[in-house]
Motif scaffolding. Sequence first.
Motif, PDB file in Angstrom:
ATOM      1  N   LEU A 133      47.576   7.216  -8.035  1.00 54.51           N
ATOM      2  CA  LEU A 133      46.320   7.479  -8.753  1.00 54.51           C
ATOM      3  C   LEU A 133      45.423   8.422  -7.956  1.00 54.51           C
ATOM      4  CD1 LEU A 133      45.538   3.850  -9.985  1.00 54.51           C
ATOM      5  CD2 LEU A 133      46.182   5.796 -11.419  1.00 54.51           C
ATOM      6  N   TRP A 169      37.168   9.484 -13.873  1.00 53.63           N
ATOM      7  CA  TRP A 169      37.427   8.121 -14.331  1.00 53.63           C
ATOM      8  C   TRP A 169      38.618   7.492 -13.620  1.00 53.63           C
ATOM      9  CZ3 TRP A 169      42.211   7.434 -16.573  1.00 53.63           C
ATOM     10  CH2 TRP A 169      42.855   8.583 -17.045  1.00 53.63           C
ATOM     11  N   ILE A 180      39.771   3.331 -11.836  1.00 48.31           N
ATOM     12  CA  ILE A 180      41.055   2.629 -11.826  1.00 48.31           C
ATOM     13  C   ILE A 180      41.516   2.385 -10.394  1.00 48.31           C
ATOM     14  CG2 ILE A 180      43.447   2.703 -12.619  1.00 48.31           C
ATOM     15  CD1 ILE A 180      42.593   4.507 -14.871  1.00 48.31           C
ATOM     16  N   GLU A 181      41.288   3.359  -9.511  1.00 49.81           N
ATOM     17  CA  GLU A 181      41.640   3.174  -8.094  1.00 49.81           C
ATOM     18  C   GLU A 181      40.918   1.958  -7.517  1.00 49.81           C
ATOM     19  OE1 GLU A 181      41.615   6.760  -5.561  1.00 49.81           O
ATOM     20  OE2 GLU A 181      41.293   7.880  -7.401  1.00 49.81           O
TER      21      GLU A 181
END
Length: 384
Positions: A312, A323, A327-328
Amino acid sequence: MSHSKERHEKICLNCNAELIGRWCHICGQENIEPKETVWSLISHFFYDITHYDGKFFSTTKYLIVRPGFLPKEYIEGRRARYLHPIRMYVFSSAVFFLIFYSLFTFNWNERNEDRILSEKAGVAKLTLDSAKNTALANAKDKEDSAVIDRAFVLAVTPYLKTLEADTAGTTDEFKEKYMKKKKKWEKKQKSRFDVNITNPDRKYRSVEEYDSAQHALPPGKRDNWWERRARYREIELNERYNGDQKVMMKDLLEKFTHTFPYLLFISLPLYAFYLRLLYRRQKQQFPYVTHAIFLIYLYIFTFINLLVYFGLNKIHKSMNWQWIGVIEAVVLLYGVYYAYKAMRKFYGQGRGKTLLKFLILNFAAFWSIIILFAAFFLFAVFKF
Protein backbone atom coordinates in the motif's frame (compact mmCIF):
# COMPACT_ATOMS: atom_id res chain seq x y z
CA MET A 1 0.76 -38.71 -2.38
CA SER A 2 2.65 -37.77 -5.53
CA HIS A 3 1.35 -38.32 -9.06
CA SER A 4 4.52 -40.12 -10.17
CA LYS A 5 4.33 -43.62 -11.65
CA GLU A 6 4.51 -46.48 -9.14
CA ARG A 7 7.30 -49.04 -9.61
CA HIS A 8 6.37 -52.61 -10.50
CA GLU A 9 9.15 -53.97 -8.30
CA LYS A 10 8.03 -54.37 -4.70
CA ILE A 11 11.40 -53.69 -3.12
CA CYS A 12 12.08 -50.34 -1.40
CA LEU A 13 14.90 -48.47 -3.10
CA ASN A 14 15.84 -46.81 0.20
CA CYS A 15 16.02 -49.72 2.69
CA ASN A 16 15.46 -52.81 0.49
CA ALA A 17 12.41 -53.87 2.51
CA GLU A 18 9.75 -55.98 0.80
CA LEU A 19 6.71 -53.83 0.05
CA ILE A 20 2.98 -54.30 0.22
CA GLY A 21 1.36 -51.29 -1.39
CA ARG A 22 2.74 -47.95 -2.47
CA TRP A 23 4.57 -46.98 0.73
CA CYS A 24 7.39 -48.64 2.65
CA HIS A 25 6.28 -49.66 6.14
CA ILE A 26 9.88 -49.46 7.40
CA CYS A 27 11.20 -46.09 6.22
CA GLY A 28 8.07 -44.49 4.75
CA GLN A 29 9.48 -43.86 1.25
CA GLU A 30 7.04 -43.93 -1.67
CA ASN A 31 7.71 -46.67 -4.20
CA ILE A 32 7.81 -44.58 -7.37
CA GLU A 33 10.05 -44.38 -10.42
CA PRO A 34 13.30 -42.53 -9.54
CA LYS A 35 13.32 -40.62 -12.84
CA GLU A 36 11.39 -37.34 -12.58
CA THR A 37 10.10 -34.86 -15.14
CA VAL A 38 10.38 -31.09 -14.90
CA TRP A 39 6.69 -30.86 -14.06
CA SER A 40 7.05 -33.35 -11.21
CA LEU A 41 9.86 -31.26 -9.73
CA ILE A 42 7.70 -28.14 -9.92
CA SER A 43 4.78 -29.99 -8.35
CA HIS A 44 6.99 -31.28 -5.54
CA PHE A 45 8.28 -27.76 -4.90
CA PHE A 46 4.84 -26.24 -4.44
CA TYR A 47 3.58 -29.21 -2.50
CA ASP A 48 6.50 -29.28 -0.07
CA ILE A 49 6.44 -25.52 0.52
CA THR A 50 2.72 -24.84 0.70
CA HIS A 51 0.98 -28.26 0.61
CA TYR A 52 -0.42 -27.43 -2.77
CA ASP A 53 -3.66 -29.24 -1.86
CA GLY A 54 -4.91 -25.97 -0.32
CA LYS A 55 -3.65 -26.40 3.24
CA PHE A 56 -1.43 -23.33 2.97
CA PHE A 57 -4.23 -21.04 1.85
CA SER A 58 -6.77 -22.32 4.37
CA THR A 59 -4.22 -21.92 7.17
CA THR A 60 -3.44 -18.38 6.03
CA LYS A 61 -7.15 -17.51 6.00
CA TYR A 62 -7.65 -18.70 9.58
CA LEU A 63 -4.45 -16.95 10.64
CA ILE A 64 -5.60 -13.54 9.36
CA VAL A 65 -9.29 -13.51 10.32
CA ARG A 66 -9.23 -15.50 13.58
CA PRO A 67 -6.56 -14.23 16.00
CA GLY A 68 -5.29 -16.88 18.40
CA PHE A 69 -7.28 -19.67 16.73
CA LEU A 70 -4.42 -21.61 15.12
CA PRO A 71 -2.13 -21.84 18.18
CA LYS A 72 -5.19 -22.95 20.18
CA GLU A 73 -5.89 -25.68 17.65
CA TYR A 74 -2.24 -26.73 17.71
CA ILE A 75 -1.96 -27.24 21.47
CA GLU A 76 -5.28 -29.11 21.50
CA GLY A 77 -3.89 -31.59 18.99
CA ARG A 78 -5.86 -30.63 15.87
CA ARG A 79 -2.89 -30.25 13.53
CA ALA A 80 -3.26 -32.40 10.40
CA ARG A 81 -5.71 -30.03 8.72
CA TYR A 82 -3.33 -27.03 8.98
CA LEU A 83 0.16 -26.31 7.73
CA HIS A 84 2.80 -26.87 10.41
CA PRO A 85 3.78 -23.54 12.05
CA ILE A 86 7.54 -24.07 11.61
CA ARG A 87 7.20 -24.74 7.89
CA MET A 88 4.87 -21.79 7.48
CA TYR A 89 7.26 -19.53 9.43
CA VAL A 90 10.22 -20.51 7.23
CA PHE A 91 8.24 -19.90 4.04
CA SER A 92 6.63 -16.61 5.12
CA SER A 93 9.88 -15.18 6.54
CA ALA A 94 11.75 -16.08 3.35
CA VAL A 95 9.13 -14.31 1.20
CA PHE A 96 9.01 -11.33 3.57
CA PHE A 97 12.74 -10.66 3.63
CA LEU A 98 13.08 -11.28 -0.09
CA ILE A 99 10.54 -8.51 -0.75
CA PHE A 100 11.91 -6.35 2.08
CA TYR A 101 15.46 -6.32 0.71
CA SER A 102 14.21 -5.61 -2.80
CA LEU A 103 12.16 -2.61 -1.63
CA PHE A 104 14.59 -0.94 0.77
CA THR A 105 18.07 0.09 -0.26
CA PHE A 106 20.44 2.68 1.18
CA ASN A 107 21.51 5.60 -1.00
CA TRP A 108 23.30 8.55 0.60
CA ASN A 109 24.32 10.23 -2.63
CA GLU A 110 21.29 12.47 -2.91
CA ARG A 111 19.08 14.06 -0.30
CA ASN A 112 15.43 14.55 -1.03
CA GLU A 113 15.54 18.24 -0.09
CA ASP A 114 18.43 18.89 -2.49
CA ARG A 115 16.59 17.07 -5.26
CA ILE A 116 13.51 19.22 -4.76
CA LEU A 117 15.58 22.38 -4.67
CA SER A 118 17.50 21.42 -7.77
CA GLU A 119 14.16 21.28 -9.57
CA LYS A 120 13.24 24.68 -8.10
CA ALA A 121 16.61 26.04 -9.11
CA GLY A 122 16.05 24.75 -12.64
CA VAL A 123 12.81 26.72 -12.87
CA ALA A 124 14.53 29.79 -11.43
CA LYS A 125 17.36 29.46 -13.93
CA LEU A 126 14.90 29.38 -16.83
CA THR A 127 13.30 32.56 -15.46
CA LEU A 128 16.66 34.27 -15.15
CA ASP A 129 17.70 33.14 -18.64
CA SER A 130 14.55 34.74 -19.96
CA ALA A 131 15.35 37.95 -18.05
CA LYS A 132 18.89 37.88 -19.43
CA ASN A 133 17.63 37.51 -23.01
CA THR A 134 15.21 40.38 -22.48
CA ALA A 135 18.01 42.59 -21.14
CA LEU A 136 20.25 41.71 -24.07
CA ALA A 137 17.45 42.52 -26.50
CA ASN A 138 17.16 46.02 -25.00
CA ALA A 139 20.92 46.64 -25.09
CA LYS A 140 21.86 49.70 -27.19
CA ASP A 141 25.25 48.50 -28.37
CA LYS A 142 27.88 45.76 -28.07
CA GLU A 143 29.34 47.21 -24.87
CA ASP A 144 25.96 47.10 -23.12
CA SER A 145 25.53 43.46 -24.17
CA ALA A 146 28.95 42.59 -22.79
CA VAL A 147 28.19 44.30 -19.46
CA ILE A 148 24.86 42.47 -19.15
CA ASP A 149 26.37 39.12 -20.01
CA ARG A 150 29.25 39.64 -17.57
CA ALA A 151 26.85 40.69 -14.83
CA PHE A 152 24.83 37.49 -15.18
CA VAL A 153 27.94 35.31 -15.30
CA LEU A 154 29.60 36.88 -12.26
CA ALA A 155 26.56 37.52 -10.10
CA VAL A 156 23.68 35.19 -10.98
CA THR A 157 25.40 31.92 -11.91
CA PRO A 158 27.50 31.54 -8.72
CA TYR A 159 24.46 32.55 -6.71
CA LEU A 160 22.46 29.70 -8.20
CA LYS A 161 25.09 27.22 -7.11
CA THR A 162 24.47 27.86 -3.42
CA LEU A 163 21.59 26.38 -1.48
CA GLU A 164 20.16 29.82 -0.88
CA ALA A 165 20.32 30.49 -4.60
CA ASP A 166 18.25 27.37 -5.18
CA THR A 167 15.35 29.27 -3.64
CA ALA A 168 15.94 32.35 -5.82
CA GLY A 169 12.92 33.33 -7.85
CA THR A 170 10.52 31.67 -5.39
CA THR A 171 8.35 33.15 -2.68
CA ASP A 172 9.59 34.13 0.78
CA GLU A 173 7.28 31.54 2.25
CA PHE A 174 9.05 28.78 0.35
CA LYS A 175 12.47 30.06 1.44
CA GLU A 176 11.49 30.14 5.09
CA LYS A 177 9.89 26.70 4.94
CA TYR A 178 12.90 25.22 3.18
CA MET A 179 15.48 26.67 5.56
CA LYS A 180 13.61 25.31 8.58
CA LYS A 181 13.30 21.91 6.95
CA LYS A 182 16.96 21.93 5.93
CA LYS A 183 18.19 22.72 9.46
CA LYS A 184 15.92 20.09 10.98
CA TRP A 185 17.05 17.48 8.45
CA GLU A 186 20.74 18.24 8.97
CA LYS A 187 20.38 18.03 12.74
CA LYS A 188 18.53 14.73 12.46
CA GLN A 189 21.05 13.21 10.07
CA LYS A 190 24.00 14.36 12.14
CA SER A 191 22.60 12.76 15.29
CA ARG A 192 21.50 9.60 13.50
CA PHE A 193 24.17 8.75 10.98
CA ASP A 194 27.30 10.70 11.82
CA VAL A 195 28.87 7.68 13.50
CA ASN A 196 32.58 8.12 13.98
CA ILE A 197 33.49 4.60 12.93
CA THR A 198 35.94 5.88 10.40
CA ASN A 199 37.87 8.80 11.81
CA PRO A 200 37.58 11.85 9.49
CA ASP A 201 40.83 13.23 10.90
CA ARG A 202 42.55 9.86 10.48
CA LYS A 203 44.75 10.47 13.49
CA TYR A 204 46.27 7.01 13.19
CA ARG A 205 46.87 5.74 9.67
CA SER A 206 48.12 2.30 10.66
CA VAL A 207 47.97 -0.16 13.53
CA GLU A 208 51.71 0.19 14.03
CA GLU A 209 51.39 3.96 14.40
CA TYR A 210 48.60 3.53 16.97
CA ASP A 211 50.51 0.88 18.94
CA SER A 212 53.60 3.07 18.98
CA ALA A 213 51.57 5.99 20.37
CA GLN A 214 50.04 3.72 23.03
CA HIS A 215 53.42 2.41 24.18
CA ALA A 216 54.62 6.00 24.60
CA LEU A 217 51.84 6.68 27.13
CA PRO A 218 51.96 5.77 30.83
CA PRO A 219 50.17 2.45 31.55
CA GLY A 220 47.32 4.20 33.37
CA LYS A 221 46.49 6.40 30.34
CA ARG A 222 46.49 3.70 27.67
CA ASP A 223 43.28 2.51 26.04
CA ASN A 224 41.56 -0.52 27.54
CA TRP A 225 40.86 -3.73 25.60
CA TRP A 226 37.53 -2.55 24.17
CA GLU A 227 38.94 0.84 23.09
CA ARG A 228 41.89 -0.88 21.39
CA ARG A 229 39.59 -3.21 19.43
CA ALA A 230 37.46 -0.25 18.37
CA ARG A 231 40.53 1.73 17.28
CA TYR A 232 41.91 -1.22 15.31
CA ARG A 233 38.58 -1.56 13.56
CA GLU A 234 38.50 2.17 12.85
CA ILE A 235 41.95 2.08 11.26
CA GLU A 236 41.03 -0.96 9.18
CA LEU A 237 37.86 0.70 7.87
CA ASN A 238 39.73 3.90 7.11
CA GLU A 239 42.16 1.93 5.00
CA ARG A 240 39.40 -0.02 3.26
CA TYR A 241 37.17 2.96 2.45
CA ASN A 242 39.85 5.65 2.37
CA GLY A 243 37.89 7.69 4.91
CA ASP A 244 34.67 7.77 2.83
CA GLN A 245 31.98 7.53 5.52
CA LYS A 246 29.06 7.60 3.09
CA VAL A 247 30.13 4.45 1.28
CA MET A 248 31.13 2.80 4.53
CA MET A 249 27.77 3.58 6.18
CA LYS A 250 25.86 2.29 3.17
CA ASP A 251 27.72 -1.04 3.26
CA LEU A 252 27.41 -1.25 7.02
CA LEU A 253 23.65 -0.70 7.06
CA GLU A 254 23.15 -3.23 4.27
CA LYS A 255 25.13 -5.74 6.31
CA PHE A 256 23.13 -4.82 9.41
CA THR A 257 19.74 -5.28 7.74
CA HIS A 258 20.76 -8.75 6.61
CA THR A 259 21.04 -9.73 10.27
CA PHE A 260 17.32 -9.05 10.86
CA PRO A 261 16.25 -12.71 10.33
CA TYR A 262 18.71 -13.79 13.02
CA LEU A 263 17.53 -10.97 15.28
CA LEU A 264 13.93 -12.14 15.01
CA PHE A 265 15.01 -15.73 15.60
CA ILE A 266 16.70 -14.72 18.85
CA SER A 267 13.85 -12.45 19.95
CA LEU A 268 11.27 -15.23 19.73
CA PRO A 269 12.50 -17.40 22.65
CA LEU A 270 13.12 -14.22 24.65
CA TYR A 271 9.53 -13.03 24.18
CA ALA A 272 8.30 -16.54 24.97
CA PHE A 273 10.12 -16.25 28.29
CA TYR A 274 8.30 -12.96 28.98
CA LEU A 275 4.96 -14.67 28.29
CA ARG A 276 5.96 -17.51 30.59
CA LEU A 277 6.47 -14.99 33.39
CA LEU A 278 3.23 -13.14 32.66
CA TYR A 279 1.09 -16.31 32.71
CA ARG A 280 2.94 -18.34 35.34
CA ARG A 281 0.04 -18.10 37.86
CA GLN A 282 -2.75 -18.99 35.48
CA LYS A 283 -4.87 -22.02 36.35
CA GLN A 284 -4.21 -23.66 33.02
CA GLN A 285 -0.42 -24.04 32.97
CA PHE A 286 1.20 -23.33 29.61
CA PRO A 287 4.58 -24.98 28.97
CA TYR A 288 7.35 -22.75 27.62
CA VAL A 289 7.11 -24.31 24.14
CA THR A 290 3.42 -23.41 23.98
CA HIS A 291 4.27 -19.71 24.29
CA ALA A 292 6.80 -20.13 21.48
CA ILE A 293 4.13 -21.68 19.22
CA PHE A 294 1.83 -18.75 19.93
CA LEU A 295 4.59 -16.30 19.01
CA ILE A 296 5.47 -18.18 15.81
CA TYR A 297 1.93 -17.70 14.55
CA LEU A 298 2.03 -14.07 15.66
CA TYR A 299 5.29 -13.51 13.77
CA ILE A 300 3.81 -15.10 10.63
CA PHE A 301 0.83 -12.76 10.79
CA THR A 302 3.19 -9.80 11.30
CA PHE A 303 5.08 -10.73 8.12
CA ILE A 304 1.83 -10.81 6.14
CA ASN A 305 0.57 -7.58 7.71
CA LEU A 306 3.80 -5.71 6.93
CA LEU A 307 3.85 -6.99 3.34
CA VAL A 308 0.35 -5.58 2.83
CA TYR A 309 1.48 -2.30 4.37
CA PHE A 310 4.58 -2.10 2.16
CA GLY A 311 2.46 -2.73 -0.94
CA LEU A 312 0.00 0.00 0.00
CA ASN A 313 2.86 2.37 0.80
CA LYS A 314 4.38 1.82 -2.65
CA ILE A 315 1.02 2.49 -4.31
CA HIS A 316 0.61 5.60 -2.13
CA LYS A 317 3.97 7.02 -3.18
CA SER A 318 3.74 6.13 -6.86
CA MET A 319 0.10 7.17 -7.45
CA ASN A 320 -0.04 9.93 -4.80
CA TRP A 321 -3.51 8.81 -3.69
CA GLN A 322 -4.01 10.34 -0.25
CA TRP A 323 -6.81 7.98 0.73
CA ILE A 324 -4.36 5.07 0.61
CA GLY A 325 -2.76 6.56 3.73
CA VAL A 326 -5.96 5.86 5.66
CA ILE A 327 -5.86 2.20 4.64
CA GLU A 328 -2.18 2.03 5.66
CA ALA A 329 -3.09 3.30 9.13
CA VAL A 330 -5.93 0.77 9.38
CA VAL A 331 -3.58 -2.08 8.45
CA LEU A 332 -1.08 -1.08 11.15
CA LEU A 333 -3.80 -0.59 13.77
CA TYR A 334 -5.27 -3.97 12.93
CA GLY A 335 -1.85 -5.48 13.56
CA VAL A 336 -1.86 -4.04 17.09
CA TYR A 337 -5.46 -5.14 17.71
CA TYR A 338 -4.69 -8.59 16.32
CA ALA A 339 -1.87 -9.16 18.84
CA TYR A 340 -4.13 -8.17 21.75
CA LYS A 341 -7.04 -10.27 20.48
CA ALA A 342 -4.78 -13.27 19.89
CA MET A 343 -3.52 -13.11 23.49
CA ARG A 344 -7.07 -12.90 24.84
CA LYS A 345 -8.31 -15.79 22.67
CA PHE A 346 -5.31 -18.06 23.30
CA TYR A 347 -4.84 -17.54 27.03
CA GLY A 348 -8.53 -17.13 27.83
CA GLN A 349 -8.34 -14.20 30.26
CA GLY A 350 -10.58 -11.12 30.52
CA ARG A 351 -10.13 -7.83 28.71
CA GLY A 352 -8.55 -5.98 31.64
CA LYS A 353 -5.92 -8.58 32.49
CA THR A 354 -5.12 -9.22 28.83
CA LEU A 355 -4.73 -5.50 28.10
CA LEU A 356 -2.42 -5.03 31.08
CA LYS A 357 -0.26 -8.00 30.13
CA PHE A 358 -0.30 -6.88 26.49
CA LEU A 359 1.11 -3.48 27.50
CA ILE A 360 3.72 -5.03 29.79
CA LEU A 361 4.80 -7.45 27.06
CA ASN A 362 5.14 -4.67 24.49
CA PHE A 363 7.09 -2.50 26.93
CA ALA A 364 9.54 -5.33 27.63
CA ALA A 365 9.70 -6.24 23.93
CA PHE A 366 10.43 -2.63 22.94
CA TRP A 367 13.48 -2.30 25.20
CA SER A 368 14.63 -5.80 24.33
CA ILE A 369 14.54 -5.05 20.62
CA ILE A 370 16.48 -1.82 21.19
CA ILE A 371 19.20 -3.76 23.02
CA LEU A 372 19.21 -6.47 20.33
CA PHE A 373 19.45 -3.85 17.58
CA ALA A 374 22.43 -2.24 19.31
CA ALA A 375 24.12 -5.60 19.84
CA PHE A 376 23.58 -6.70 16.24
CA PHE A 377 24.75 -3.33 14.96
CA LEU A 378 27.99 -3.64 16.90
CA PHE A 379 28.33 -7.19 15.62
CA ALA A 380 27.89 -5.89 12.05
CA VAL A 381 30.54 -3.20 12.64
CA PHE A 382 33.13 -5.73 13.75
CA LYS A 383 32.25 -8.39 11.18
CA PHE A 384 31.51 -6.63 7.89
